[in-house]
Design an enzyme around this catalytic site. Structure first.
Site, mmCIF file in Angstrom:
data_model
loop_
_atom_site.group_PDB
_atom_site.id
_atom_site.type_symbol
_atom_site.label_atom_id
_atom_site.label_comp_id
_atom_site.label_asym_id
_atom_site.label_seq_id
_atom_site.Cartn_x
_atom_site.Cartn_y
_atom_site.Cartn_z
ATOM 1 N N ARG A 81 0.817 -1.189 0.067
ATOM 2 C CA ARG A 81 0.101 0.089 -0.064
ATOM 3 C C ARG A 81 0.795 1.579 0.098
ATOM 4 O O ARG A 81 2.044 1.173 0.643
ATOM 5 C CB ARG A 81 -0.905 0.050 1.334
ATOM 6 C CG ARG A 81 -1.998 -1.014 1.337
ATOM 7 C CD ARG A 81 -3.014 -0.594 0.218
ATOM 8 N NE ARG A 81 -4.211 -1.424 0.221
ATOM 9 C CZ ARG A 81 -4.352 -2.551 -0.633
ATOM 10 N NH1 ARG A 81 -3.555 -2.788 -1.548
ATOM 11 N NH2 ARG A 81 -5.390 -3.193 -0.468
ATOM 12 N N GLU A 106 -3.992 7.280 -5.022
ATOM 13 C CA GLU A 106 -4.448 6.533 -6.295
ATOM 14 C C GLU A 106 -5.476 7.371 -6.898
ATOM 15 O O GLU A 106 -6.496 7.618 -6.031
ATOM 16 C CB GLU A 106 -4.438 5.298 -6.097
ATOM 17 C CG GLU A 106 -3.201 4.434 -5.506
ATOM 18 C CD GLU A 106 -3.223 2.953 -5.456
ATOM 19 O OE1 GLU A 106 -4.079 2.549 -5.699
ATOM 20 O OE2 GLU A 106 -2.134 2.646 -4.957
ATOM 21 N N HIS A 156 -1.313 -0.022 -9.971
ATOM 22 C CA HIS A 156 -1.717 -0.782 -8.901
ATOM 23 C C HIS A 156 -2.516 -2.145 -9.614
ATOM 24 O O HIS A 156 -3.884 -2.427 -9.662
ATOM 25 C CB HIS A 156 -3.040 -0.229 -8.049
ATOM 26 C CG HIS A 156 -3.604 -0.905 -7.016
ATOM 27 N ND1 HIS A 156 -3.752 -0.206 -5.855
ATOM 28 C CD2 HIS A 156 -3.511 -2.139 -6.648
ATOM 29 C CE1 HIS A 156 -4.030 -1.167 -4.859
ATOM 30 N NE2 HIS A 156 -3.816 -2.352 -5.413
#
Ligand code: NAP
Ligand code: 8YV
Length: 320
Positions: free
Chosen positions: A237, A266, A284
């Site tokens: 993360r 993000e 991601h």
């Protein structure tokens, strides 16, 4: 008034998910997609009491506000292994159980971590850009850094961390790791802090869970310990890394490079990183293969379906 049986309650899907999961939910349960309601707040006010389960993702989880609007909620099902955006203790205090999708994505996330590690050390993406720009004709590409035989530090030796370590032993790597406690069955060397890990590694691969306990774990001090020859790979993360400190270290060349699949905000990526060939930037995508996303969708659906039929989840998250 008799309570609605669980099997007849509404399944609330927070946002559109994988199409096959969305279709299974719609075909088998009374499912409502909250983000597709004309007025989500009005829907929650009128029908919130009918909702018995929520299906969501790690990206948005279930906020306190949403939890409070659902007085008969019994289960929160996450599509994804991370669940740090849902307050599990708060859910459990209300008797709400929580599940995620462990194991089924481990291989793909570990594969991507190793791919990103090789990319940043051998500068594959940067070399590809070099060829496309036509820079090969005027000159050979600069030398890069050998991968095989390096000291690899795994920050968070859980399912994914162990899968990364297994893969890298095939590259004759020396594995060292840090988590809050040693892993009994692991033969790799344990160190008691992230700073020591960085000091003793050529590359730190971040695979620790997100959430409050790991926020900023990769601090300026850790990056300094990693040093100008050291690389960072983050597939966990964005929050686990002090992002401003990382950006400053990369811009100043105080670490050699970073491969990042995850970011604090993000899909926004720090602008300073966009022009750096020492950085591999990924959107991601670590679990993003057809096979793995379908397996995640299947497990999320089976959790939900089991809860609706039996009142329990198949892969509840651990009690911390
Ligand atoms: P896991 O098996 O639960 O492993 C998590 C690891 O984090 C454990 O080793 C745990 O060890 C460690 N950890 C937790 N808190 C820590 C702390 N304060 N300090 C140091 N280590 C800590 O989970 P997993 O299945 O491997 O997944 C790991 C994470 O990868 C997920 O939580 C998710 O955020 C991320 N992920 C990202 C993607 C992607 O697309 N990029 C995909 C899947 C997963 P201890 O409890 O012993 O400390
Ligand atoms: C997914 C993830 O991209 O599982 C996780 O924790 O971060 C990824 O697998 C995400 O959960 C899907 O929205």
């Amino acid at each position: 008034m008799t309570a609605t049986p669980t099997s007849e309650g509404i399944v609330l899907q927070t946002i559109p998910l994988l199409p096959s999961l969305t279709a299974s939910l719609a075909a088998n349960h009374r499912t409502v997609v909250l983000s597709e309601q004309d007025d989500p707040a009005a829907f929650l006010a009128e029908r919130g009491a009918e909702v018995v389960a929520v299906v969501t993702t790690a990206r948005i989880g279930v906020s306190h506000e949403l939890m409070d609007a659902l007085p008969n909620l019994g289960a929160i099902v996450h599509f994804g292994v991370g669940y740090e955006t849902t307050d599990v203790a708060r859910a459990r205090s209300r008797g709400i159980d929580v599940s995620n999708t462990p194991d089924v994505l481990t291989d793909c996330v570990a594969d991507l971590a190793v791919g990103a590690l090789i990319d940043v050390m051998r500068k594959l993406s940067a070399a590809d850009r070099y060829v496309r720009r036509g820079d090969w004709k005027p000159g050979a590409y600069p030398l890069t850094t050998k991968v095989s035989g390096k000291r690899i530090g795994i920050l968070g030796l859980g399912r994914i961390g162990q899968a990364v370590a297994r893969r890298l032993t095939g590259f004759d790597a020396e594995i060292v790791y840090h988590s809050r406690r040693p892993v009994a069955e692991a033969s790799y060397r344990y160190v008691d802090s992230a700073t020591t890990l960085a000091a003793e590694s050529d590359v730190v691969v971040v695979t620790a869970a997100g959430g409050a306990s790991t926020r900023g774990l990769v601090s300026e001090e850790v990056l300094t310990a990693l040093g100008p020859q050291g690389f960072l790979v983050n597939v966990a993360r964005g929050s686990v890394v002090d992002e401003p400190a990382l950006v400053a270290a990369l811009v100043a060349g105080r670490i050699a490079g970073a491969a990042l699949d995850v970011f604090v905000d993000e899909p926004n990526v720090p602008a300073e990183l966009l022009g750096l060939d020492s950085v591999v930037l990924l959107p991601h995508i670590a679990s993003g293969t057809t096979e793995t996303r379908e397996a995640m969708g299947d497990l999320a659906f089976r959790n939900l379906h089991h809860f609706m039929a039996e009142g329990t989840l198949l892969t509840p998250v651990p009690t911390s």
